[in-house]
Scaffold this active site. Structure first.
Site, PDB file in Angstrom:
ATOM      1  N   CYS A  66      -4.120  -8.657  10.900  1.00 18.45           N
ATOM      2  CA  CYS A  66      -4.707  -9.102   9.621  1.00 18.45           C
ATOM      3  C   CYS A  66      -5.295 -10.487   9.774  1.00 18.45           C
ATOM      4  O   CYS A  66      -6.094 -10.917   8.955  1.00 18.45           O
ATOM      5  CB  CYS A  66      -3.674  -9.085   8.520  1.00 18.45           C
ATOM      6  SG  CYS A  66      -2.397 -10.306   8.772  1.00 18.45           S
ATOM      7  N   SER A 105      -2.946  -2.586   3.289  1.00 20.51           N
ATOM      8  CA  SER A 105      -4.371  -2.642   2.930  1.00 20.51           C
ATOM      9  C   SER A 105      -4.558  -3.091   1.480  1.00 20.51           C
ATOM     10  O   SER A 105      -3.647  -2.991   0.653  1.00 20.51           O
ATOM     11  CB  SER A 105      -4.993  -1.260   3.130  1.00 20.51           C
ATOM     12  OG  SER A 105      -4.378  -0.352   2.235  1.00 20.51           O
TER      13      SER A 105
HETATM   14  P1  NAD Z   1      -1.690   0.787   4.488  1.00 19.83           P
HETATM   15  O1  NAD Z   1      -2.021   0.110   3.216  1.00 19.83           O
HETATM   16  O2  NAD Z   1      -2.346   2.062   4.802  1.00 19.83           O
HETATM   17  O3  NAD Z   1      -0.098   1.097   4.545  1.00 19.83           O
HETATM   18  C1  NAD Z   1       0.834   0.113   4.181  1.00 19.83           C
HETATM   19  C2  NAD Z   1       2.057   0.805   3.573  1.00 19.83           C
HETATM   20  O4  NAD Z   1       1.669   1.492   2.383  1.00 19.83           O
HETATM   21  C3  NAD Z   1       2.678   1.825   4.504  1.00 19.83           C
HETATM   22  O5  NAD Z   1       4.086   1.685   4.450  1.00 19.83           O
HETATM   23  C4  NAD Z   1       2.218   3.158   3.931  1.00 19.83           C
HETATM   24  O6  NAD Z   1       3.169   4.184   4.084  1.00 19.83           O
HETATM   25  C5  NAD Z   1       2.022   2.865   2.455  1.00 19.83           C
HETATM   26  N1  NAD Z   1       0.944   3.682   1.869  1.00 19.83           N
HETATM   27  C6  NAD Z   1      -0.148   4.191   2.508  1.00 19.83           C
HETATM   28  N2  NAD Z   1      -0.931   4.858   1.631  1.00 19.83           N
HETATM   29  C7  NAD Z   1      -0.337   4.757   0.426  1.00 19.83           C
HETATM   30  C8  NAD Z   1      -0.676   5.214  -0.886  1.00 19.83           C
HETATM   31  N3  NAD Z   1      -1.778   5.928  -1.113  1.00 19.83           N
HETATM   32  N4  NAD Z   1       0.159   4.922  -1.912  1.00 19.83           N
HETATM   33  C9  NAD Z   1       1.287   4.191  -1.707  1.00 19.83           C
HETATM   34  N5  NAD Z   1       1.650   3.741  -0.475  1.00 19.83           N
HETATM   35  C10 NAD Z   1       0.853   4.003   0.571  1.00 19.83           C
HETATM   36  O7  NAD Z   1      -1.902  -0.300   5.646  1.00 19.83           O
HETATM   37  P2  NAD Z   1      -1.842  -0.074   7.220  1.00 19.83           P
HETATM   38  O8  NAD Z   1      -3.035   0.704   7.640  1.00 19.83           O
HETATM   39  O9  NAD Z   1      -0.493   0.383   7.628  1.00 19.83           O
HETATM   40  O10 NAD Z   1      -1.995  -1.594   7.738  1.00 19.83           O
HETATM   41  C11 NAD Z   1      -3.225  -2.223   7.948  1.00 19.83           C
HETATM   42  C12 NAD Z   1      -3.629  -3.055   6.748  1.00 19.83           C
HETATM   43  O11 NAD Z   1      -2.619  -4.027   6.473  1.00 19.83           O
HETATM   44  C13 NAD Z   1      -4.903  -3.857   7.001  1.00 19.83           C
HETATM   45  O12 NAD Z   1      -5.676  -3.834   5.840  1.00 19.83           O
HETATM   46  C14 NAD Z   1      -4.392  -5.264   7.267  1.00 19.83           C
HETATM   47  O13 NAD Z   1      -5.309  -6.302   6.986  1.00 19.83           O
HETATM   48  C15 NAD Z   1      -3.231  -5.311   6.340  1.00 19.83           C
HETATM   49  N6  NAD Z   1      -2.284  -6.341   6.733  1.00 19.83           N
HETATM   50  C16 NAD Z   1      -2.256  -7.474   5.985  1.00 19.83           C
HETATM   51  C17 NAD Z   1      -1.411  -8.506   6.336  1.00 19.83           C
HETATM   52  C18 NAD Z   1      -1.360  -9.765   5.535  1.00 19.83           C
HETATM   53  O14 NAD Z   1      -0.424 -10.534   5.715  1.00 19.83           O
HETATM   54  N7  NAD Z   1      -2.317 -10.024   4.662  1.00 19.83           N
HETATM   55  C19 NAD Z   1      -0.586  -8.366   7.460  1.00 19.83           C
HETATM   56  C20 NAD Z   1      -0.638  -7.183   8.198  1.00 19.83           C
HETATM   57  C21 NAD Z   1      -1.498  -6.170   7.812  1.00 19.83           C
END
Ligand code: NAD
Length: 506
Positions: free
Chosen positions: A291, A236
């Protein structure tokens, strides 16, 4: 959090991978991995301790000493073997993925397959990691470059592509001569771990690939660790921004691929049937949890009369467990995601958008406890509404109407995100205008989800990305290597001894 799975013999625990061994964590913090169609607890994942994370980095640091000097051919053959093992285990990988993430089995195979393409590209690393040479930059002097690995690199991955996105990262980093510490999503780490087992089986040496699990604490530890040289993040925007700031402050390279709000433009001259099918697949496939999904469609001019047909296409999609044949839309990954998407739909109604199709509370016989939302469509959506401003990450499509292609392009360019976009038209002139003027990093022309194959790189832009180089492909070879420039001169015995030269020219 829940109790240590060692106390519940029937629940498997997800292992850490440290120094070539799959080990049980000594942590007291565990989280359930839950099947989103049934709520069955599939496994428990540990939140690794600080010592375990430090050990994983240390083992990667040790392994780098020899791995960085391993021949191109040896590295390539490991990835050729890995490619074969992934193909042989495709169905098992897809089944694990569907069980923990929810997407349909064909979609899960697609998830693995798009990662497999990166593995295939990693196997040809000899062609990608080539330096340059300029002969006689001064008389008798040559200058050339080496693209050398950085050291220990780390990857942090999201839940929505638990096979493809880890495979965007560690194969390319390792093929370039780095060692790696991976932190998969804690929501669905099981298919990622199976892929890591296959990587070890393919011959990745002990310590070259390590895996730790966890959430914020583990991610912060990786961002801060002095021995990690580069971090690749996908997830995210909120977390990616935090990772970018924290990792770069600690002196690391960072690339963060983040959230999105992708728009498509539909012109009335588009091939109607093809375009409607493409929109339905891109908006609602994988339950909108891509995404590169298309959650906003801008209908231009006469195309605004297509709303009933878009609704009919969406209504025809089958909602159900990803394991059932013929299902188009699986469950959302978690209860929290279900609650968030449901509440955004309520906001959409409250803020004045017209609910053309309500997908809330679909009946899914046999899976009554699943996190299901069916295809949902709003028309009359405007900037300022929560359903427009937020990334819903669910099967919710917003329709916007404008009069001209120029208005449509301006509308998209005003949105801060820049991950992907698409136009549906039969006009070459309109398509060319779109590709020239649209300020989005990945553009589809009659292609709804234009994710580049690995001979290119993923090139999301603006608020969807921090860092200049993209994951996988040629760009990531630059990311995972340091260019060393060597200028050399050799003297042979016949060279006449020269006086000491105190000028700076060569
Ligand atoms: P997320 O940001 O919640 O989690 C991603 C990673 O960050 C996970 O490994 C998680 O454990 C870690 N994380 C979560 N909260 C955290 C915090 N407070 N501090 C540090 N690390 C933390 O994302 P998600 O819900 O797993 O995935 C969905 C998101 O990913 C959507 O926003 C989507 O658009 C994005 N995404 C982007 C792409 C791209 O290529 N641009 C591809 C796939 C997904």
């Amino acid at each position: 959090m829940s109790i240590n799975p060692a106390l519940i013999p029937s629940t498997p625990s997800v292992k850490l991978l440290i120094g070539g061994r799959f080990v049980e964590s000594a942590t007291t913090e565990w989280r359930d991995v839950i099947n989103p169609a049934t709520q069955e607890v599939l496994a428990q994942v540990p939140f690794a301790t600080d010592d375990e994370i430090a050990l994983a980095v240390q083992s990667a640091k040790e392994a780098f000493k020899t791995w960085r000097k391993t021949s191109i051919g040896t590295r390539a053959r490991i990835f050729l073997k890995y490619q074969q093992l992934i193909c042989e285990n495709m169905q098992e990988l897809a089944a694990i993925l569907t069980a923990e993430q929810g997407k349909t089995l064909p979609d899960a195979e697609g998830d693995v397959f798009r990662g497999l393409e990166v593995v295939e590209h990693a196997a040809s690393i000899g062609n990608l990691q080539l330096g340059e040479l300029a002969n006689n930059v001064a008389t008798g002097v040559d200058t050339y470059t080496l693209m050398q690995p950085l050291g220990v690199c780390a990857g942090i991955t999201p839940f929505n592509f638990p096979a493809m996105i880890p495979l965007w990262m560690f194969p390319m980093a390792i093929a370039c001569g780095n060692t790696f510490v991976l932190k998969p999503s804690e929501q669905d780490p099981m298919v990622t771990m199976r892929l890591c087992e296959l990587a070890m089986e393919a011959g990745v040496p002990a310590g070259v690939l390590n895996v730790v699990h966890g959430g914020e604490r583990a991610v912060n530890a990786l961002c801060d660790h002095a021995d990690i040289k580069a971090i690749s993040f996908v997830g995210s925007t909120k977390v990616g921004t935090h990772v970018y700031n924290r990792a770069t402050l600690a002196g690391k390279r960072a690339q963060c691929m983040m959230g999105a709000k992708n728009h498509a433009i539909v012109l009335a001259d588009a091939n109607k049937e093809q375009s409607l099918n493409a929109i339905a697949g891109a908006a609602f496939g994988a339950a909108g949890q891509r995404c590169m999904a298309l959650p906003v469609v801008v209908l231009v001019g006469e195309a605004q009369t297509w709303v009933p047909e878009i609704v009919e296409k969406a209504r025809a999609l089958k909602v159900g467990s990803g394991t059932e044949q013929g299902v188009d839309v699986g469950p959302l990954v978690s209860r929290a995601a279900l609650d968030r998407v449901s509440s955004l739909i309520e906001q959409g109604i409250a803020q004045g958008a017209r609910l053309e199709l309500d997908g809330r509370l679909p009946q899914v016989p046999g899976y009554e406890t699943g996190n299901f939302v069916g295809p949902t469509i709003f028309s009359g959506v405007k900037p300022g509404m929560d359903i427009y401003e937020q990334e819903i990450f669910g099967p919710v499509l917003s329709l916007v109407g404008v009069d001209t292609i120029d208005e449509a392009i301006e509308f998209i360019n005003r949105n801060p995100n820049g991950n992907g976009t698409a136009i549906f038209t039969q006009s070459g002139a309109a398509a060319r205008k779109f590709q020239e003027d649209i300020d989005v990093g990945q553009v589809g022309i009659n292609v709804p989800i234009p994710v580049p194959v690995p001979v290119f790189s993923f090139t999301g832009s603006r608020a969807s990305k921090l860092g200049d180089l993209g994951p996988y492909g040629k760009q990531v070879v630059m990311f995972y290597t340091q260019t060393k420039t060597i200028t050399e001169r050799w003297f042979d015995d016949s060279t006449v001894a020269q006086e000491v030269n105190t000028t700076i020219s060569l």
